[in-house]
Design a protein around this motif. Structure first.
Motif, PDB file in Angstrom:
ATOM      1  N   LYS A 184      35.402  53.155  43.086  1.00 51.47           N
ATOM      2  CA  LYS A 184      34.778  51.850  42.927  1.00 51.47           C
ATOM      3  C   LYS A 184      34.669  51.156  44.278  1.00 51.47           C
ATOM      4  O   LYS A 184      35.567  51.277  45.107  1.00 51.47           O
ATOM      5  N   GLU A 188      33.141  46.220  42.611  1.00 53.87           N
ATOM      6  CA  GLU A 188      33.334  46.876  41.314  1.00 53.87           C
ATOM      7  C   GLU A 188      34.812  46.877  40.914  1.00 53.87           C
ATOM      8  O   GLU A 188      35.155  46.692  39.743  1.00 53.87           O
ATOM      9  N   TYR A 189      35.670  47.076  41.899  1.00 57.34           N
ATOM     10  CA  TYR A 189      37.125  47.085  41.669  1.00 57.34           C
ATOM     11  C   TYR A 189      37.584  45.715  41.168  1.00 57.34           C
ATOM     12  O   TYR A 189      38.373  45.602  40.213  1.00 57.34           O
ATOM     13  N   LYS A 190      37.084  44.648  41.808  1.00 55.69           N
ATOM     14  CA  LYS A 190      37.460  43.292  41.418  1.00 55.69           C
ATOM     15  C   LYS A 190      36.958  42.976  40.005  1.00 55.69           C
ATOM     16  O   LYS A 190      37.671  42.366  39.199  1.00 55.69           O
ATOM     17  N   PHE A 192      36.424  45.118  37.654  1.00 57.53           N
ATOM     18  CA  PHE A 192      37.236  45.941  36.759  1.00 57.53           C
ATOM     19  C   PHE A 192      38.552  45.248  36.430  1.00 57.53           C
ATOM     20  O   PHE A 192      39.074  45.352  35.305  1.00 57.53           O
ATOM     21  N   LYS A 193      39.095  44.511  37.398  1.00 54.76           N
ATOM     22  CA  LYS A 193      40.351  43.808  37.196  1.00 54.76           C
ATOM     23  C   LYS A 193      40.162  42.374  36.694  1.00 54.76           C
ATOM     24  O   LYS A 193      41.136  41.644  36.522  1.00 54.76           O
ATOM     25  N   GLY A 194      38.907  41.972  36.499  1.00 51.38           N
ATOM     26  CA  GLY A 194      38.641  40.628  36.000  1.00 51.38           C
ATOM     27  C   GLY A 194      38.846  39.553  37.043  1.00 51.38           C
ATOM     28  O   GLY A 194      39.206  38.414  36.720  1.00 51.38           O
ATOM     29  N   ASN A 203      46.223  41.870  43.737  1.00 53.89           N
ATOM     30  CA  ASN A 203      46.155  42.187  42.312  1.00 53.89           C
ATOM     31  C   ASN A 203      46.264  43.678  42.036  1.00 53.89           C
ATOM     32  O   ASN A 203      45.924  44.145  40.950  1.00 53.89           O
ATOM     33  N   THR A 262      43.859  50.738  37.458  1.00 56.66           N
ATOM     34  CA  THR A 262      43.947  50.080  36.151  1.00 56.66           C
ATOM     35  C   THR A 262      43.367  48.670  36.211  1.00 56.66           C
ATOM     36  O   THR A 262      43.244  48.086  37.291  1.00 56.66           O
ATOM     37  N   PRO A 263      43.036  48.091  35.035  1.00 56.79           N
ATOM     38  CA  PRO A 263      42.530  46.713  35.004  1.00 56.79           C
ATOM     39  C   PRO A 263      43.618  45.667  35.155  1.00 56.79           C
ATOM     40  O   PRO A 263      43.340  44.464  35.122  1.00 56.79           O
ATOM     41  N   ASN A 265      45.871  42.981  36.612  1.00 59.84           N
ATOM     42  CA  ASN A 265      45.818  42.087  37.766  1.00 59.84           C
ATOM     43  C   ASN A 265      47.155  41.364  37.871  1.00 59.84           C
ATOM     44  O   ASN A 265      48.067  41.638  37.084  1.00 59.84           O
ATOM     45  N   LYS A 268      48.375  39.583  34.585  1.00 59.56           N
ATOM     46  CA  LYS A 268      48.789  40.524  33.542  1.00 59.56           C
ATOM     47  C   LYS A 268      50.047  41.273  33.965  1.00 59.56           C
ATOM     48  O   LYS A 268      50.953  41.504  33.180  1.00 59.56           O
TER      49      LYS A 268
END
Length: 277
Positions: A184, A188-190, A192-194, A203, A262-263, A265, A268
């Motif tokens: 990613k 895209e990575y950010k 993906f992690k919201g 994160n 993983t998503p 952050n 979480k």
């Protein structure tokens, strides 16, 4: 101008600030300072009226105030009037407020702390550790994060040595590293992690941080021995460095059966840590 945005607190009120590495100066949001000193319901209008009066009086302080982009309440970066420590001291004299003197002492302390950190980097590290600790990060994560900062700086120093420019060139190479090892780009990575404006590395889980460090360390080491000259060569080095971390990621995922990217952050992740306590 290499800048670093920050939020400073005075009596629990936020004052936006930007540190300029070149001039070694803090630039403070004038509107935020006005809000602190006056408790005005409309500090923007208060500053507009005050600025007009100061200009009419021939006061050069208001005229000399610059504008820099700072995070606005809506999350976007917007231009706002800023002043240096010296300029603020002069402006405060024009604002009748019982908070003037304690605020002057606060400004002086903020400026002193930053200059002390420049002379003794260990102070910056201690401050970063305290900040992360306050946010609830574990000691293990904090140690990994601080190490990742060191490795990232070594990589960017190597890029600078090769004549690359901070900005689009650094961002492009960073995207290649992420894309190669994690599959990613940074954006895209950010997503993906919201995340929105949050720092991506802040994160990441421990595993993500370690593999990203491996990718950046490998990129730096390959660059040192190959001494790339063109940007295309730097792109190739970034892919090679990222590939080393990709191989490690695939191997780890095969052995554990768990995805590294993983998503999760920080919110979480911290919540999971709290539930496990």
């Amino acid at each position: 101008m290499t800048q670093q945005n920050a939020i400073k607190l005075f009596e629990e009120k936020k004052v936006r600030a930007v540190w300029d590495n070149e001039t070694e100066e803090w630039y403070f949001s004038v509107i935020d300072v006005i809000a602190v000193l006056t408790d005005s319901p409309n500090p923007r209008k208060y500053w507009s009226v005050l600025k007009t009066r100061l200009v009419k009086e021939g006061n050069q302080t208001a005229t000399n105030c610059s504008q820099l982009k700072m995070p606005a309440p809506d999350g976007k970066m917007r231009l706002t009037d800023v002043a240096t420590t010296e300029q603020l001291f002069r402006l405060i004299q024009s604002v009748p407020s019982p908070k003037a003197e304690p605020f002057k002492l606060w400004i002086a302390q903020v400026a002193k702390e930053r200059l002390d950190q420049l002379q003794d980097p260990e102070l910056s590290i201690n401050q970063a550790m305290a900040d992360y600790k306050r946010l609830g990060y574990s000691d293990n994560w904090i140690n990994q994060r601080l190490k990742s900062i060191e490795i990232r700086k070594e990589l960017t120093d190597e890029w600078k040595r090769c004549g690359l420019q901070d900005g689009i060139q650094f961002a492009t190479l960073t995207d290649i590293i992420y894309q190669t090892w994690a599959g990613k780009t940074a954006k895209e990575y950010k997503l993906f992690k919201g995340l929105k404006k949050e720092n991506l590395r802040d994160n990441m889980t421990n595993k993500e941080l370690v593999l990203n460090m491996l990718a950046e360390l490998s990129t730096k080491e390959i660059s040192v021995v190959t001494d790339p000259e063109t940007f295309a060569e730097h792109e190739d080095v970034a892919r090679r460095g990222g590939s080393i971390a990709k191989e490690a990621r695939i191997k780890l995922e095969t052995e554990t059966g768990k995805a590294v990217v993983t998503p999760l952050n920080s919110k979480k992740h911290l919540k999971l840590d709290e539930e496990n306590d």
